[in-house]
Scaffold this motif. Structure first.
Motif, PDB file in Angstrom:
ATOM      1  N   GLN A 104       7.752  11.756  17.740  1.00 18.20           N
ATOM      2  CA  GLN A 104       6.409  11.900  17.185  1.00 18.20           C
ATOM      3  C   GLN A 104       6.335  11.215  15.827  1.00 18.20           C
ATOM      4  OE1 GLN A 104       3.781  13.406  18.681  1.00 18.20           O
ATOM      5  NE2 GLN A 104       5.053  13.842  20.503  1.00 18.20           N
ATOM      6  N   PHE A 105       5.316  10.438  15.642  1.00 18.34           N
ATOM      7  CA  PHE A 105       5.121   9.747  14.362  1.00 18.34           C
ATOM      8  C   PHE A 105       3.854  10.306  13.718  1.00 18.34           C
ATOM      9  CE2 PHE A 105       4.493   6.609  11.196  1.00 18.34           C
ATOM     10  CZ  PHE A 105       5.700   5.930  11.033  1.00 18.34           C
ATOM     11  N   LEU A 106       3.990  10.743  12.485  1.00 16.98           N
ATOM     12  CA  LEU A 106       2.848  11.251  11.731  1.00 16.98           C
ATOM     13  C   LEU A 106       2.417  10.162  10.747  1.00 16.98           C
ATOM     14  CD1 LEU A 106       1.053  13.756  11.220  1.00 16.98           C
ATOM     15  CD2 LEU A 106       2.676  14.419   9.445  1.00 16.98           C
ATOM     16  N   TYR A 107       1.265   9.584  11.000  1.00 22.57           N
ATOM     17  CA  TYR A 107       0.836   8.427  10.206  1.00 22.57           C
ATOM     18  C   TYR A 107       0.226   8.847   8.870  1.00 22.57           C
ATOM     19  CZ  TYR A 107       1.477   5.296  14.163  1.00 22.57           C
ATOM     20  OH  TYR A 107       2.023   4.571  15.177  1.00 22.57           O
ATOM     21  N   LEU A 108       0.457   8.010   7.894  1.00 21.35           N
ATOM     22  CA  LEU A 108      -0.193   8.126   6.585  1.00 21.35           C
ATOM     23  C   LEU A 108      -0.772   6.759   6.237  1.00 21.35           C
ATOM     24  CD1 LEU A 108       2.340  10.152   4.378  1.00 21.35           C
ATOM     25  CD2 LEU A 108       0.039  10.875   5.077  1.00 21.35           C
ATOM     26  N   LEU A 109      -1.982   6.751   5.700  1.00 22.43           N
ATOM     27  CA  LEU A 109      -2.616   5.483   5.339  1.00 22.43           C
ATOM     28  C   LEU A 109      -2.932   5.440   3.849  1.00 22.43           C
ATOM     29  CD1 LEU A 109      -5.324   4.907   8.127  1.00 22.43           C
ATOM     30  CD2 LEU A 109      -2.880   4.430   8.172  1.00 22.43           C
ATOM     31  N   ALA A 110      -2.903   4.234   3.327  1.00 24.94           N
ATOM     32  CA  ALA A 110      -3.369   4.008   1.962  1.00 24.94           C
ATOM     33  C   ALA A 110      -4.216   2.748   1.977  1.00 24.94           C
ATOM     34  CB  ALA A 110      -2.196   3.862   1.004  1.00 24.94           C
ATOM     35  N   GLY A 111      -5.261   2.718   1.156  1.00 23.58           N
ATOM     36  CA  GLY A 111      -6.163   1.575   1.203  1.00 23.58           C
ATOM     37  C   GLY A 111      -6.538   1.068  -0.171  1.00 23.58           C
ATOM     38  N   SER A 112      -6.945  -0.196  -0.200  1.00 22.29           N
ATOM     39  CA  SER A 112      -7.391  -0.809  -1.441  1.00 22.29           C
ATOM     40  C   SER A 112      -8.273  -2.002  -1.110  1.00 22.29           C
ATOM     41  CB  SER A 112      -6.189  -1.279  -2.268  1.00 22.29           C
ATOM     42  OG  SER A 112      -6.628  -2.001  -3.404  1.00 22.29           O
ATOM     43  N   THR A 113      -9.166  -2.345  -2.031  1.00 21.47           N
ATOM     44  CA  THR A 113      -9.974  -3.552  -1.852  1.00 21.47           C
ATOM     45  C   THR A 113      -9.185  -4.799  -2.238  1.00 21.47           C
ATOM     46  OG1 THR A 113     -10.865  -3.239  -4.070  1.00 21.47           O
ATOM     47  CG2 THR A 113     -12.159  -2.347  -2.240  1.00 21.47           C
ATOM     48  N   ARG A 114      -7.999  -4.588  -2.822  1.00 18.97           N
ATOM     49  CA  ARG A 114      -7.159  -5.730  -3.236  1.00 18.97           C
ATOM     50  C   ARG A 114      -5.875  -5.745  -2.430  1.00 18.97           C
ATOM     51  NH1 ARG A 114      -6.913  -4.026  -9.318  1.00 18.97           N
ATOM     52  NH2 ARG A 114      -5.282  -5.621  -9.422  1.00 18.97           N
ATOM     53  N   ASP A 115      -5.344  -6.912  -2.219  1.00 18.28           N
ATOM     54  CA  ASP A 115      -4.110  -7.057  -1.451  1.00 18.28           C
ATOM     55  C   ASP A 115      -2.914  -6.767  -2.360  1.00 18.28           C
ATOM     56  OD1 ASP A 115      -2.219  -7.613   0.410  1.00 18.28           O
ATOM     57  OD2 ASP A 115      -2.593  -9.772   0.507  1.00 18.28           O
ATOM     58  N   GLU A 116      -2.957  -5.599  -2.960  1.00 14.90           N
ATOM     59  CA  GLU A 116      -1.849  -5.154  -3.819  1.00 14.90           C
ATOM     60  C   GLU A 116      -1.582  -3.700  -3.470  1.00 14.90           C
ATOM     61  OE1 GLU A 116      -2.641  -5.796  -7.962  1.00 14.90           O
ATOM     62  OE2 GLU A 116      -3.570  -7.751  -7.564  1.00 14.90           O
ATOM     63  N   GLN A 117      -0.411  -3.477  -2.867  1.00 16.97           N
ATOM     64  CA  GLN A 117      -0.099  -2.139  -2.370  1.00 16.97           C
ATOM     65  C   GLN A 117      -0.104  -1.104  -3.495  1.00 16.97           C
ATOM     66  OE1 GLN A 117       3.620  -2.010  -0.286  1.00 16.97           O
ATOM     67  NE2 GLN A 117       3.128  -0.137   0.838  1.00 16.97           N
ATOM     68  N   SER A 118       0.274  -1.521  -4.671  1.00 17.94           N
ATOM     69  CA  SER A 118       0.370  -0.575  -5.776  1.00 17.94           C
ATOM     70  C   SER A 118      -1.003  -0.046  -6.211  1.00 17.94           C
ATOM     71  CB  SER A 118       1.060  -1.237  -6.971  1.00 17.94           C
ATOM     72  OG  SER A 118       0.309  -2.366  -7.392  1.00 17.94           O
ATOM     73  N   THR A 119      -2.060  -0.750  -5.851  1.00 19.19           N
ATOM     74  CA  THR A 119      -3.406  -0.300  -6.236  1.00 19.19           C
ATOM     75  C   THR A 119      -4.038   0.606  -5.172  1.00 19.19           C
ATOM     76  OG1 THR A 119      -4.532  -2.174  -5.198  1.00 19.19           O
ATOM     77  CG2 THR A 119      -3.777  -2.472  -7.467  1.00 19.19           C
ATOM     78  N   SER A 120      -3.282   0.862  -4.111  1.00 22.49           N
ATOM     79  CA  SER A 120      -3.885   1.601  -2.989  1.00 22.49           C
ATOM     80  C   SER A 120      -3.919   3.104  -3.263  1.00 22.49           C
ATOM     81  CB  SER A 120      -3.110   1.313  -1.708  1.00 22.49           C
ATOM     82  OG  SER A 120      -1.802   1.850  -1.787  1.00 22.49           O
ATOM     83  N   ASP A 121      -4.857   3.753  -2.609  1.00 23.79           N
ATOM     84  CA  ASP A 121      -4.975   5.219  -2.647  1.00 23.79           C
ATOM     85  C   ASP A 121      -4.817   5.756  -1.236  1.00 23.79           C
ATOM     86  OD1 ASP A 121      -5.584   5.459  -5.425  1.00 23.79           O
ATOM     87  OD2 ASP A 121      -7.594   4.673  -4.960  1.00 23.79           O
ATOM     88  N   LEU A 122      -4.238   6.963  -1.150  1.00 16.46           N
ATOM     89  CA  LEU A 122      -4.091   7.579   0.161  1.00 16.46           C
ATOM     90  C   LEU A 122      -5.461   7.797   0.803  1.00 16.46           C
ATOM     91  CD1 LEU A 122      -1.287  10.279  -0.210  1.00 16.46           C
ATOM     92  CD2 LEU A 122      -1.236   8.207   1.191  1.00 16.46           C
ATOM     93  N   ILE A 123      -5.546   7.530   2.098  1.00 16.07           N
ATOM     94  CA  ILE A 123      -6.784   7.773   2.847  1.00 16.07           C
ATOM     95  C   ILE A 123      -6.596   9.084   3.597  1.00 16.07           C
ATOM     96  CG2 ILE A 123      -8.313   6.913   4.651  1.00 16.07           C
ATOM     97  CD1 ILE A 123      -7.327   4.091   3.941  1.00 16.07           C
TER      98      ILE A 123
END
Lengths: 167, 191
Positions: A104-123
Motif C-alpha cells: 500500500q502506498f500512501l501518497y503525499l502531494l506538494a505544489g507550487s506555481t514555480r518549478d522549485e520544489q523548495s517553494t512547494s506547500d503540502l496539498i
C-alpha cells in the motif's frame, strides 16, 4: 341579391370571428442561457517517483514531496491565474511485477506555481483549491509513505491518478 | 342558378369549420384588465466545461431555469417560448462556425397544482414551443360553474404556476474557450 349579401356577411362572420380576440394582458420575460468553455488543462509527467534502493530490514520508505529529489513531478498547463481543484486517491496499491505481492502506498502531494520544489506547500484536504500561476503553469511533486513489513522482495509498480478541475 | 352555387360554397365553409374545431370560449378575452405576471426565478446556467464535453441540466436538478407565472387561477394561459438553436461565443449570433457556437437542446415542463418552486413531482412535460394550461390545475370531472362577474373595483384571485426550462449543450473539441450566451424569450397571455 339582398339575401345573398346577408349570407355573405354571415359566412364572413363565422370564418373571421374566432381567434381574433384583442387586448388580453400579455407578459414577456427573457432568461439568459450561459456556458463557459475553459481551455483544457494539460498534465505532463516530468519524472516518476523513485524510491531508491531499499535496505534489507527497512520497515518504511518515506518520500517527502517538499524536499526529496525522488519525488515524482507533474506539470500542469492551463489558464493563467485560474482557480483549480485537485482530487486524488491518497491510498493506492503497488503490484509486484510477476505477482505474489501487494503493498500500500500512501501518497503525499506538494505544489507550487514555480518549478522549485523548495517553494512547494503540502496539498491537503483543506487546501485542494489552488490557483494556477501567472504563466498558466502549476507544479506538483508526488511523494508518500510505503510500509515494507512482510513485503516480498521484487519490483513493484502502480499508478497515481490525479484529477484537476477548473472552479 | 349562380346564386345557388355561392350559397352551397358558403355552407361548406361553415360546416368544415365546425367539424375541425371544438367549441372553446376564450375566457381571457373577458379579463382585459386582469393582472398576469411572469418573472424569472433562475436563469439557465450550464456552468463551466472543457471543449468537447456535453453539459446537461435536468428537471429537478436545481440548475434548470425557472419562471413564475401568476394570474387568475381558473383561466387558461398560452405560454410561448422562443428559444435559440445555439449559444454564441460572447453572444455574437453572426457566428456560423463550431468554434464559436454550441448547439442547444431544450426541454420544457410546468407545474400548476399549487406546488412551490422546485417541487416538480407532478410536473407536466411539453415538447412544443407553445403550450396552453390553466394556472391552477382543474380537478377531473365536469367544469365548475363560472365565477360571479366582477363589478367595480375588484381584487382578482391569484395563483402561481411555474415553467421549467432545461436541456443540454454539446460542445465540440474545436469550441473556443470563453463565455457563450444567448436568450430565451417566454411570453404568456390569457386564452
Amino acid at each position: 341579391m339582398r339575401i345573398l349579401l346577408a349570407f355573405i356577411a354571415l359566412c364572413t362572420g363565422y370564418i373571421v370571428g374566432p381567434g381574433t380576440v384583442m387586448g388580453q394582458p400579455r407578459e414577456s420575460v427573457s432568461i439568459s442561457v450561459g456556458l463557459a468553455i475553459e481551455s483544457s488543462i494539460e498534465i505532463e509527467t516530468i519524472s516518476n517517483i523513485n524510491l531508491g534502493r531499499i535496505q534489507p530490514g527497512q520497515g518504511e520508505v518515506f518520500i517527502d514531496p517538499k524536499s526529496d529529489p525522488g519525488a515524482g513531478l507533474l506539470k500542469l498547463s492551463g489558464r493563467p491565474d485560474a482557480l483549480i481543484r485537485i482530487s486524488f486517491a491518497e491510498r493506492r496499491e503497488l503490484i509486484r511485477v510477476g505477482g505474489g505481492g501487494v503493498i500500500q502506498f500512501l501518497y503525499l502531494l506538494a505544489g507550487s506555481t514555480r518549478d522549485e520544489q523548495s517553494t512547494s506547500d503540502l496539498i491537503q484536504l483543506e487546501n485542494r483549491d489552488l490557483r494556477m500561476g501567472r504563466s498558466g503553469e502549476y507544479f506538483i511533486w508526488v511523494g508518500g509513505t510505503v510500509s515494507l513489513d512482510g513485503v516480498v522482495f521484487g519490483q513493484y509498480e502502480g499508478e497515481f491518478t490525479i484529477e484537476i478541475d477548473y472552479l | 342558378m349562380k346564386h345557388y352555387l355561392f350559397v352551397v360554397s358558403c355552407l361548406s365553409l361553415v360546416v368544415s369549420s365546425t367539424l375541425v374545431q371544438a367549441q372553446e370560449i376564450p375566457f381571457g378575452s373577458y379579463y382585459t384588465g386582469a393582472p398576469i405576471s411572469l418573472f424569472t426565478i433562475r436563469d439557465l446556467d450550464f456552468g463551466t466545461i472543457v471543449a468537447g464535453d456535453i453539459k446537461e441540466r435536468t428537471l429537478g436538478s436545481g440548475d434548470e431555469a425557472v419562471l413564475e407565472l401568476e394570474g387568475i387561477p381558473y383561466l387558461d394561459v398560452i405560454v410561448t417560448i422562443t428559444a435559440p438553436d445555439y449559444v454564441y461565443l460572447d453572444g455574437d449570433d453572426l457566428c456560423v462556425l463550431p468554434a464559436c457556437r454550441i448547439p442547444l437542446t431544450l426541454n420544457y415542463a410546468y407545474t400548476n397544482n399549487l406546488e412551490l418552486t422546485d417541487q416538480i413531482g407532478s410536473a407536466i412535460l411539453f415538447a412544443t414551443s407553445t403550450v396552453r394550461f390553466p394556472i391552477q390545475r382543474r380537478v377531473t370531472g365536469p367544469p365548475m360553474p363560472p365565477p360571479d362577474p366582477f363589478l367595480g373595483s375588484v381584487t382578482y384571485p391569484s395563483a402561481a404556476a411555474y415553467i421549467y426550462i432545461y436541456g443540454s449543450l454539446t460542445s465540440s473539441i474545436s469550441s473556443s474557450a470563453g463565455d457563450y450566451q444567448n436568450t430565451i424569450t417566454v411570453t404568456v397571455e390569457y386564452f
